[in-house]
Design a protein around this motif. Structure first.
Motif, PDB file in Angstrom:
ATOM      1  N   UNK A   1      -5.933  10.066 -11.237  1.00 14.79           N
ATOM      2  CA  UNK A   1      -5.727  10.859 -10.380  1.00 14.79           C
ATOM      3  C   UNK A   1      -4.652  10.271 -10.275  1.00 14.79           C
ATOM      4  N   UNK A   2      -3.763  12.054  -9.336  1.00 17.08           N
ATOM      5  CA  UNK A   2      -2.384  11.151  -9.469  1.00 17.08           C
ATOM      6  C   UNK A   2      -2.571   9.972  -7.999  1.00 17.08           C
ATOM      7  N   UNK A   3      -1.233   9.046  -7.825  1.00 20.18           N
ATOM      8  CA  UNK A   3      -1.364   8.665  -7.166  1.00 20.18           C
ATOM      9  C   UNK A   3      -1.778   6.674  -7.745  1.00 20.18           C
ATOM     10  N   UNK A   4      -0.997   5.602  -6.933  1.00 20.88           N
ATOM     11  CA  UNK A   4      -1.368   4.575  -7.265  1.00 20.88           C
ATOM     12  C   UNK A   4      -2.299   3.168  -6.682  1.00 20.88           C
ATOM     13  N   UNK A   5      -2.661   1.999  -7.583  1.00 25.64           N
ATOM     14  CA  UNK A   5      -3.520   1.134  -7.210  1.00 25.64           C
ATOM     15  C   UNK A   5      -2.588   1.029  -5.156  1.00 25.64           C
ATOM     16  N   UNK A   6      -3.983   0.425  -4.697  1.00 27.20           N
ATOM     17  CA  UNK A   6      -3.605  -0.022  -3.206  1.00 27.20           C
ATOM     18  C   UNK A   6      -3.510   1.611  -1.871  1.00 27.20           C
ATOM     19  N   UNK A   7      -4.228   2.193  -2.979  1.00 26.66           N
ATOM     20  CA  UNK A   7      -4.120   3.730  -1.574  1.00 26.66           C
ATOM     21  C   UNK A   7      -5.663   3.915  -2.841  1.00 26.66           C
ATOM     22  N   UNK A   8      -5.874   4.005  -1.028  1.00 25.25           N
ATOM     23  CA  UNK A   8      -7.864   3.870  -0.933  1.00 25.25           C
ATOM     24  C   UNK A   8      -8.784   4.804  -2.051  1.00 25.25           C
ATOM     25  N   UNK A   9      -7.846   5.941  -1.605  1.00 31.52           N
ATOM     26  CA  UNK A   9      -8.412   6.976  -2.565  1.00 31.52           C
ATOM     27  C   UNK A   9      -8.431   7.136  -3.994  1.00 31.52           C
ATOM     28  N   UNK A  10      -7.041   6.245  -4.437  1.00 30.86           N
ATOM     29  CA  UNK A  10      -6.644   6.529  -5.861  1.00 30.86           C
ATOM     30  C   UNK A  10      -7.583   5.908  -6.114  1.00 30.86           C
ATOM     31  N   UNK A  11      -7.948   3.984  -5.736  1.00 36.07           N
ATOM     32  CA  UNK A  11      -8.743   2.913  -6.486  1.00 36.07           C
ATOM     33  C   UNK A  11     -10.049   3.484  -5.571  1.00 36.07           C
TER      34      UNK A  11
ATOM     35  N   UNK B   1      -9.418  -8.487 -12.778  1.00 34.95           N
ATOM     36  CA  UNK B   1      -8.215  -6.661 -11.958  1.00 34.95           C
ATOM     37  C   UNK B   1      -8.825  -6.393 -10.520  1.00 34.95           C
ATOM     38  N   UNK B   2      -7.529  -5.912  -9.980  1.00 38.27           N
ATOM     39  CA  UNK B   2      -8.205  -5.099  -8.184  1.00 38.27           C
ATOM     40  C   UNK B   2      -9.362  -3.738  -8.731  1.00 38.27           C
ATOM     41  N   UNK B   3      -9.404  -3.151  -7.632  1.00 38.56           N
ATOM     42  CA  UNK B   3     -10.482  -1.577  -8.021  1.00 38.56           C
ATOM     43  C   UNK B   3      -9.245  -0.764  -8.929  1.00 38.56           C
ATOM     44  N   UNK B   4      -7.791  -0.989  -8.294  1.00 40.32           N
ATOM     45  CA  UNK B   4      -6.993  -0.052  -8.806  1.00 40.32           C
ATOM     46  C   UNK B   4      -6.666   0.342 -10.138  1.00 40.32           C
ATOM     47  N   UNK B   5      -7.461  -1.560 -10.824  1.00 40.44           N
ATOM     48  CA  UNK B   5      -5.730  -1.826 -11.818  1.00 40.44           C
ATOM     49  C   UNK B   5      -7.321  -1.485 -12.892  1.00 40.44           C
ATOM     50  N   UNK B   6      -8.926  -1.093 -12.716  1.00 42.32           N
ATOM     51  CA  UNK B   6      -9.823  -0.924 -13.584  1.00 42.32           C
ATOM     52  C   UNK B   6      -9.294   0.014 -14.972  1.00 42.32           C
ATOM     53  N   UNK B   7      -9.434   1.442 -14.503  1.00 33.99           N
ATOM     54  CA  UNK B   7      -8.288   2.071 -15.148  1.00 33.99           C
ATOM     55  C   UNK B   7      -7.885   1.436 -16.667  1.00 33.99           C
ATOM     56  N   UNK B   8      -6.518   1.134 -15.556  1.00 33.76           N
ATOM     57  CA  UNK B   8      -5.558   0.315 -17.780  1.00 33.76           C
ATOM     58  C   UNK B   8      -6.689  -1.009 -18.004  1.00 33.76           C
ATOM     59  N   UNK B   9      -7.289  -1.445 -17.417  1.00 32.26           N
ATOM     60  CA  UNK B   9      -7.855  -2.692 -18.015  1.00 32.26           C
ATOM     61  C   UNK B   9      -8.636  -2.621 -19.050  1.00 32.26           C
TER      62      UNK B   9
ATOM     63  N   UNK C   1       0.844  -1.154  -0.287  1.00 28.22           N
ATOM     64  CA  UNK C   1      -0.199   0.005  -0.215  1.00 28.22           C
ATOM     65  C   UNK C   1       0.520   1.299  -0.266  1.00 28.22           C
ATOM     66  N   UNK C   2       2.047   1.060   0.722  1.00 32.02           N
ATOM     67  CA  UNK C   2       2.853   2.313   0.419  1.00 32.02           C
ATOM     68  C   UNK C   2       2.891   3.136   2.141  1.00 32.02           C
TER      69      UNK C   2
END
Length: 197
Positions: free
Chosen positions: A164-174, A149-157, A69-70
Motif C-alpha cells: 500500500x502507499x505509506x510507510x512503516x509506523x503508520x498503523x494502517x500501512x502496518x 522485523x516490526x509489522x511494517x517491515x514484514x512485506x520487505x523481509x 510515525x510521521x
C-alpha cells in the motif's frame, strides 16, 4: 467463513521507552493511532478502519514519536478523537470477529480502555464479542527471517511487493504489511491459526 480483523496501534513513546518497558514516570502507552483491516476468507481486504486519538495524560507528542510515525501534534490536535469514542468505534468495527495482532497490541488496547473507564468515560462495544490473538510467534516460527522485523517491515523481509502507499509506523500501512504476510504464508501452504478464515 467469518471475517478476520488485523490491527495495529501507534502509541506514545520516548527515546528508550521500549527498552524500559514504558516504566519511567509519566510514560504511559496512550494510543495515538488505530489502524485495522477486515479480511475475507481469501484474506482480501473488504473494509478499513483508521483514526487518530488524542492522548490525555501526555497530550503533547514527543519529537521522538513524531519522527518515528510521521504523526505530528497539529494532526492530532485537529483530527484526534476522544479516546473513549475512538476505542468504542474500533471495538464496534471488530465486533464478532477474530482480531489478530503482530505483537501484544491487545494489551495496550486493554490499558487504554481501562484508563478511559477509570476517568468515568463509557467505551461502547467491549472485548467480549471478539477473540484477540497475537500471531507473531506463529508467523516468526513459519518465517524465521521475520523474527527481528516490526509489522511494517514484514512485506520487505518476505520479499513481497509494497502492499500500500505509506510507510512503516503508520498503523494502517502496518496492517497492509501484516495482511500481505498472512496471504504469503497461506499461499505457501501454511495453515493459519485457529480463528482465521
Amino acid at each position: 467463513m467469518p471475517a478476520v480483523i488485523v490491527f495495529d496501534l501507534e502509541f506514545t513513546t520516548w527515546p528508550g521507552a521500549q527498552e524500559r518497558d514504558w516504566s519511567a514516570p509519566g510514560e504511559l502507552r496512550e494510543i495515538v493511532q488505530i489502524g485495522a483491516l477486515r479480511l475475507d476468507a481469501d484474506l482480501a481486504v473488504t473494509d478499513a478502519f483508521e483514526t487518530l486519538v488524542r492522548p490525555v495524560a501526555n497530550p503533547h507528542l514527543s519529537p521522538y514519536f513524531t519522527e518515528l510515525t510521521g504523526i505530528d501534534q497539529e494532526a492530532v490536535d485537529r483530527e484526534g478523537r476522544a479516546p473513549a469514542a475512538a476505542l468504542g468505534d474500533f471495538l464496534g468495527f471488530c465486533k464478532g470477529c477474530s482480531v489478530l495482532s503482530y505483537g501484544n497490541d491487545m494489551i495496550v488496547l486493554g490499558e487504554n480502555v481501562g484508563w478511559a473507564r477509570a476517568r468515568g468515560e463509557q467505551v461502547a462495544n467491549g472485548f467480549l464479542h471478539n477473540g484477540f490473538l497475537n500471531v507473531r510467534p506463529w508467523l516468526n516460527t513459519l518465517a524465521p527471517e521475520t523474527a527481528g522485523a516490526n509489522v511494517g517491515r514484514l512485506w520487505q523481509v518476505l520479499g513481497l511487493p509494497k502492499p500500500a502507499a505509506g510507510a512503516e509506523h503508520s498503523a494502517l500501512f502496518d496492517c497492509h504489511s501484516f495482511a500481505a504476510a498472512l496471504r504469503h504464508l497461506r499461499a505457501a501452504g501454511a495453515t493459519l491459526p485457529a480463528g482465521c478464515p
